[in-house]
Design an enzyme around this catalytic site. Structure first.
Site, mmCIF file in Angstrom:
data_model
loop_
_atom_site.group_PDB
_atom_site.id
_atom_site.type_symbol
_atom_site.label_atom_id
_atom_site.label_comp_id
_atom_site.label_asym_id
_atom_site.label_seq_id
_atom_site.Cartn_x
_atom_site.Cartn_y
_atom_site.Cartn_z
ATOM 1 N N TYR A 295 -7.845 2.047 2.854
ATOM 2 C CA TYR A 295 -9.044 2.476 2.147
ATOM 3 C C TYR A 295 -10.175 2.765 3.121
ATOM 4 O O TYR A 295 -10.116 2.407 4.302
ATOM 5 C CB TYR A 295 -9.478 1.421 1.129
ATOM 6 N N ARG B 88 -10.854 7.449 11.024
ATOM 7 C CA ARG B 88 -10.243 6.126 10.913
ATOM 8 C C ARG B 88 -9.183 6.104 9.811
ATOM 9 O O ARG B 88 -8.148 5.439 9.946
ATOM 10 C CB ARG B 88 -11.302 5.060 10.655
ATOM 11 N N ARG C 20 10.426 -1.532 -7.831
ATOM 12 C CA ARG C 20 9.878 -2.410 -6.800
ATOM 13 C C ARG C 20 10.907 -2.656 -5.711
ATOM 14 O O ARG C 20 12.048 -3.037 -6.001
ATOM 15 C CB ARG C 20 9.446 -3.742 -7.407
ATOM 16 N N LYS D 78 -7.262 -0.485 8.378
ATOM 17 C CA LYS D 78 -8.106 -0.815 7.226
ATOM 18 C C LYS D 78 -7.266 -0.792 5.951
ATOM 19 O O LYS D 78 -7.273 0.186 5.190
ATOM 20 C CB LYS D 78 -9.292 0.145 7.131
ATOM 21 N N GLU E 271 -14.970 -11.539 13.685
ATOM 22 C CA GLU E 271 -15.893 -10.650 12.976
ATOM 23 C C GLU E 271 -16.325 -11.313 11.687
ATOM 24 O O GLU E 271 -15.937 -12.449 11.397
ATOM 25 C CB GLU E 271 -15.221 -9.304 12.695
#
Length: 286
Positions: free
Chosen positions: A33, A52, A101, A150, A182
């Site tokens: 995301y 990114r 799945r 991310k 962070e």
């Protein structure tokens, strides 16, 4: 007013938007995301977020199902359709729906799922917290080792934020091997004199788009940058501390694990850096 969102090529009222229960983003957290800020109706640091996104997809072996031109057009269309002056555009791309799945990745012919939506944040540029500062706690960093990608795997950051809330604070500094990595959703910094100290880029932290822009602006403003890890104790004894992120810009940290930082109030460096960032980001917004 019903918000308009985007799902796989369609603009829909949020009440009509649907994603399959077999989507791997839902079942496996197999998705990436980005969040892009909007000020005065324009997108901030968009090229950085786009780059990114491409890197995150590449690192996971995912193909971007939407072209760069179309993705920018969708961002702009959602901003316009939802009347966003100040706010955020959230983008998520999953590996898609293989119809069942399985831990094994689906065939490359299975299209990814693309979802975007907006959130209005009228005081995004100068929220109350930017003037009062935030309080953070130390929290063990038990995330997976590829924080530079991310992904939507945000359970541990959510647990960190909830632990901070329970402690009467706002956020957390993740700690690994005795040093800060962070923030739970931000990059972390301390200030000593004219020196800004922050952890260098690696797989251990997210390669923040706001971080990259801010460090460039800070160097131009004659601040000294030292890229190294720091401890919680160093943060407590610093002149100032702050975090950066796409939705927080430069946010002063006034307390770390119960101890005030500096005077216990937002410092002049964080305030100045926020002013510089907002000014430069607005100039470059698209």
């Amino acid at each position: 007013m019903t918000r308009t969102v985007y799902v796989n090529g369609d603009y829909l009222p949020e009440t009509e938007a649907k994603v399959s229960i077999f989507d791997r983003g839902f079942l496996m957290g197999d998705a990436v995301y980005e969040v892009t800020s909007v000020l005065d109706g324009k997108l901030l640091d968009y090229a950085g977020h786009e780059a990114r996104l491409a890197r995150s997809l590449s690192e996971l072996g995912m193909t971007n199902p939407i072209s760069a031109e179309d993705l920018l057009a969708v961002h702009r269309e959602l901003v316009a359709k939802n009347g966003i002056v100040n706010g955020l555009v959230y983008l998520q791309i999953s590996r898609g729906n293989a119809g069942d799945r399985s831990f094994v990745f689906p065939d490359a012919s299975v299209p990814g799922t693309v979802v975007l939506f907006t959130q209005a944040v009228p005081d995004l540029d100068w929220p109350t917290a930017s003037k009062t500062g935030i309080k953070v706690i130390a929290f063990d960093d038990l995330r997976w080792g590829r924080r530079d990608i991310k992904t939507v795997q945000l359970l541990w950051p959510s647990m960190a934020k909830m632990a901070a809330k329970k402690a009467g604070c706002d956020d957390a500094f993740f700690v690994m091997d005795g040093v800060v990595t962070e923030g739970s959703s931000s990059n972390a910094y301390i200030v000593k004199g004219n020196k800004i100290i922050t952890r260098p880029l690696s797989n251990d932290i997210l390669h923040g788009i706001t971080r990259a822009a801010l460090l460039t602006y800070a160097k131009e403003a004659q601040f000294e940058i030292e890229e190294r890890a720091f401890t919680i104790e160093e943060a407590q004894n610093a002149d100032e501390a702050f975090v950066t992120g796409a939705s927080t810009f430069v946010m002063p940290v006034v307390q770390v694990d119960g101890q005030p930082v500096g005077t216990g109030a937002p410092g002049t460096v964080a305030k100045r850096l926020r002013e510089i960032y907002l000014d430069e980001a607005r100039k470059a917004a698209i």
